[in-house]
Design an enzyme around this catalytic site. Structure first.
Site, PDB file in Angstrom:
ATOM      1  N   LYS A 197      27.571  -7.015 -29.203  1.00  0.00           N
ATOM      2  CA  LYS A 197      28.928  -6.843 -29.735  1.00  0.00           C
ATOM      3  C   LYS A 197      28.988  -7.199 -31.220  1.00  0.00           C
ATOM      4  O   LYS A 197      29.575  -6.467 -32.022  1.00  0.00           O
ATOM      5  CB  LYS A 197      29.908  -7.705 -28.920  1.00  0.00           C
ATOM      6  N   SER A 198      28.385  -8.309 -31.594  1.00  0.00           N
ATOM      7  CA  SER A 198      28.421  -8.735 -33.000  1.00  0.00           C
ATOM      8  C   SER A 198      27.789  -7.682 -33.903  1.00  0.00           C
ATOM      9  O   SER A 198      28.332  -7.336 -34.969  1.00  0.00           O
ATOM     10  CB  SER A 198      27.652 -10.053 -33.171  1.00  0.00           C
ATOM     11  N   ARG A 255      29.499  -5.024 -36.843  1.00  0.00           N
ATOM     12  CA  ARG A 255      28.951  -5.035 -38.214  1.00  0.00           C
ATOM     13  C   ARG A 255      28.384  -3.680 -38.601  1.00  0.00           C
ATOM     14  O   ARG A 255      28.473  -3.276 -39.772  1.00  0.00           O
ATOM     15  CB  ARG A 255      27.891  -6.137 -38.327  1.00  0.00           C
ATOM     16  N   GLY A 305      38.803 -11.068 -32.076  1.00  0.00           N
ATOM     17  CA  GLY A 305      38.782 -11.973 -33.220  1.00  0.00           C
ATOM     18  C   GLY A 305      37.719 -11.557 -34.221  1.00  0.00           C
ATOM     19  O   GLY A 305      37.937 -11.609 -35.439  1.00  0.00           O
ATOM     20  N   SER A 323      31.382 -21.260 -37.853  1.00  0.00           N
ATOM     21  CA  SER A 323      31.944 -19.984 -37.431  1.00  0.00           C
ATOM     22  C   SER A 323      31.285 -18.832 -38.185  1.00  0.00           C
ATOM     23  O   SER A 323      31.436 -18.707 -39.401  1.00  0.00           O
ATOM     24  CB  SER A 323      33.458 -19.959 -37.673  1.00  0.00           C
ATOM     25  N   GLN A 357      32.170 -15.845 -37.872  1.00  0.00           N
ATOM     26  CA  GLN A 357      33.236 -14.931 -38.301  1.00  0.00           C
ATOM     27  C   GLN A 357      33.733 -15.319 -39.688  1.00  0.00           C
ATOM     28  O   GLN A 357      33.945 -14.462 -40.549  1.00  0.00           O
ATOM     29  CB  GLN A 357      34.390 -14.946 -37.296  1.00  0.00           C
ATOM     30  N   ASP A 390      29.306 -18.584 -26.959  1.00  0.00           N
ATOM     31  CA  ASP A 390      29.987 -17.703 -26.007  1.00  0.00           C
ATOM     32  C   ASP A 390      29.471 -17.877 -24.570  1.00  0.00           C
ATOM     33  O   ASP A 390      30.006 -17.257 -23.645  1.00  0.00           O
ATOM     34  CB  ASP A 390      29.817 -16.240 -26.436  1.00  0.00           C
ATOM     35  N   LYS A 411      38.999 -19.675 -28.746  1.00  0.00           N
ATOM     36  CA  LYS A 411      38.425 -18.348 -28.479  1.00  0.00           C
ATOM     37  C   LYS A 411      39.507 -17.442 -27.866  1.00  0.00           C
ATOM     38  O   LYS A 411      40.688 -17.718 -27.992  1.00  0.00           O
ATOM     39  CB  LYS A 411      37.214 -18.490 -27.559  1.00  0.00           C
ATOM     40  N   ARG A 429      35.103 -13.250 -20.817  1.00  0.00           N
ATOM     41  CA  ARG A 429      34.006 -14.117 -20.361  1.00  0.00           C
ATOM     42  C   ARG A 429      34.457 -15.086 -19.258  1.00  0.00           C
ATOM     43  O   ARG A 429      33.654 -15.516 -18.440  1.00  0.00           O
ATOM     44  CB  ARG A 429      33.405 -14.881 -21.539  1.00  0.00           C
TER      45      ARG A 429
HETATM   46  C1  S3P Z   1      31.033 -13.834 -33.491  1.00  0.00           C
HETATM   47  C2  S3P Z   1      31.137 -15.163 -33.802  1.00  0.00           C
HETATM   48  C3  S3P Z   1      31.583 -16.191 -32.843  1.00  0.00           C
HETATM   49  C4  S3P Z   1      31.568 -15.677 -31.407  1.00  0.00           C
HETATM   50  C5  S3P Z   1      32.137 -14.293 -31.299  1.00  0.00           C
HETATM   51  C6  S3P Z   1      31.336 -13.314 -32.144  1.00  0.00           C
HETATM   52  C7  S3P Z   1      30.579 -12.891 -34.528  1.00  0.00           C
HETATM   53  O1  S3P Z   1      32.909 -16.562 -33.165  1.00  0.00           O
HETATM   54  O2  S3P Z   1      32.270 -16.553 -30.572  1.00  0.00           O
HETATM   55  O3  S3P Z   1      32.117 -13.832 -29.955  1.00  0.00           O
HETATM   56  O4  S3P Z   1      30.232 -11.734 -34.193  1.00  0.00           O
HETATM   57  O5  S3P Z   1      30.522 -13.289 -35.702  1.00  0.00           O
HETATM   58  P1  S3P Z   1      33.238 -17.766 -34.205  1.00  0.00           P
HETATM   59  O6  S3P Z   1      32.934 -17.303 -35.569  1.00  0.00           O
HETATM   60  O7  S3P Z   1      34.723 -18.024 -34.009  1.00  0.00           O
HETATM   61  O8  S3P Z   1      32.401 -18.925 -33.755  1.00  0.00           O
END
Ligand code: S3P
Length: 448
Positions: free
Chosen positions: A28-29, A33, A101, A174, A176, A327, A354, A401
């Protein structure tokens, strides 16, 4: 309520051995991107193995709204024709990031240093999550934000007219936040520096380099220091998305606790910044082997062979490991409930912001299923037992999740476990039901 419709109640029942091959979806990440960096590049980005979960589809739609051409060519195969760094157009409509998020925070970063405005919203879960952690560092570039009380969505961002590069130390671990700052730094002149006292997933740094940006990473006394040189020309790339270790976690943990199971999960990313669950499971006595290690799409991957592990023991997970398994704590707490002894998970307070407060969601659901536990703000302790009674309805709280974790627990509990809404599973793992069914898991949809 499910993320995009009426609730889908689901029940998991005691199941026989899980066997076969579990082909989990793309990471997913990396999928988010790939679309965002493709949109910020000149030329064509060709993505294979893209996760076609709702979160990523919402990001694809957002990139179209900012002017990129985004086309689905086949299953998991997408093409993006980008507009270049600083080339985003002002969207005509509100950007709806649904449940994601990662989507909203990365996109906010990507637009923050372009002189356009955009308004962001999401579902009830996303609109309750804190955005100040993004808008605070973006303000240093000159970006303005107006949202609801407490820095919540819906929120309008006004991109900086004359952005300045920033130096920012992450106040919380984080990826993100780190990624939002780096993406904003793309259109600021000079060097943008992010320091992370605790390392978080590094996909943004790796992929930015792959798309042609200059990114230096150094270990310093303050932590990991990432320096991005602003205003590069990014060029479209081929991106092969590896399979998501955070999705693999569900069939892997299920196979460890369902007697007689033996499954293979091919091509899973083993990026060290994402590996904490596997490290922990091995410490607990899990029978997992990592076969055929290789590199795919710039990430280390391996085929996982997982066997039922009757002698799992409770362990303590250290604070420093939390970011690399952030996660995976919900499903780890399920394994902990089935292990001998006590598992103490430290450094978990980020779980409280989360898709849901994941400590509270797991604690209330596990208690309803007959599991003993303790929680503080930052430590989650679960006492294992020979067999979890189950026989409860648990609440997924718009959190994929949480839903999948309780469905895994229901495969070994004495009485079935019901989840009030499995709809959110489609945000990250739309093939979950079919995949688990193929392995022999008994998970069904109930009448609403
Ligand atoms: C993610 C970062 C994490 C993770 C999320 C995906 C990302 O969040 O929990 O599922 O792709 O950068 P945080 O940055 O809030 O830790």
């Amino acid at each position: 309520m499910s993320a995009h419709g009426t609730p889908i109640p689901m029940t998991a029942r005691a199941s026989g051995p899980l066997t076969g091959v579990a082909e989990v979806p793309g990471d997913k990440s990396i999928s988010h991107r790939a679309l965002i960096l493709g949109a910020l590049s000149i030329g064509e980005t060709h993505v294979t193995g893209l996760l076609e979960g709702q979160d990523v589809l919402d990001t694809a739609e957002a990139m179209r709204a900012f002017g990129a051409e985004v086309t689905r060519v086949g299953t998991g195969e997408w093409r993006v024709h980008g507009v270049g760094v600083g080339g985003f157009a002002e969207p005509e409509q509100v950007i709806d990031c649904g449940n994601s998020g990662t989507g909203v925070r990365l996109i906010m970063g990507a637009m923050a240093t372009t002189p356009i405005s955009a308004t962001f919203t999401g579902d009830a879960s996303l609109n309750s999550r804190p955005m100040g952690r993004i808008t605070d560092p973006l303000a240093l570039f000159g970006t303005q934000a107006v949202g609801r009380a407490g820095g919540r969505l819906p929120m309008t961002l006004v991109g900086a007219e004359s952005p300045v590069p920033v130096r920012y130390t992450l106040p919380m671990p984080s990826a993100q936040v780190k990624s939002a700052v780096l993406l904003a730094g793309l259109n600021a002149p000079g060097d943008t520096v992010v320091i992370e006292p605790e390392a978080t997933r590094d996909h943004t740094e790796r992929m930015l380099r792959g798309f042609g940006a200059q990114v230096a990473v150094e270990d310093t006394d303050e932590g990991r220091m990432i320096t991005l040189t602003g205003q590069p020309e990014l060029t479209g790339q081929r991106v092969a998305v590896p399979r998501d270790p955070s999705s693999a976690a569900f069939p892997v943990c299920a196979a460890l606790i369902v007697p007689g199971s033996e499954i293979t999960v091919p091509g899973v990313s083993r990026n060290p910044t994402r590996d904490g669950l596997f490290v922990t499971l091995l410490e607990m006595g899990a029978d997992i082997t990592f076969e055929n290690p290789r590199e795919e799409g710039g990430e280390p991957v391996a085929d996982l062979r997982v066997r039922y592990s009757p002698d799992l023991r409770g362990v303590e997970t250290p604070v420093e490991r939390a970011a690399s398994m952030i996660d995976e704590f919900p499903v780890l707490s399920v394994v902990a409930a089935c292990a001998k002894g006590t598992t103490v998970m430290r450094g978990v307070k980020e779980l409280r912001v989360k898709e849901s407060d994941r400590i509270d969601a797991m604690a209330r659901g596990l208690e309803a299923c007959g599991v003993r536990l303790e929680e503080t703000d930052d430590v989650f302790t679960v006492h294992g037992m020979a067999q979890v009674p189950g026989g409860a309805t648990t609440h997924s709280r718009l959190d994929h999740r949480i839903a999948m974790s309780f469905l895994v627990l229901g495969l070994v509990s004495k009485s079935p476990i019901r989840v009030d809404d499995g709809g959110p599973i489609a945000t990250s793992f739309p093939t979950f039901e079919g995949l688990m069914d193929g392995l022999g898991a008994i998970i069904s949809r109930d009448p609403a």
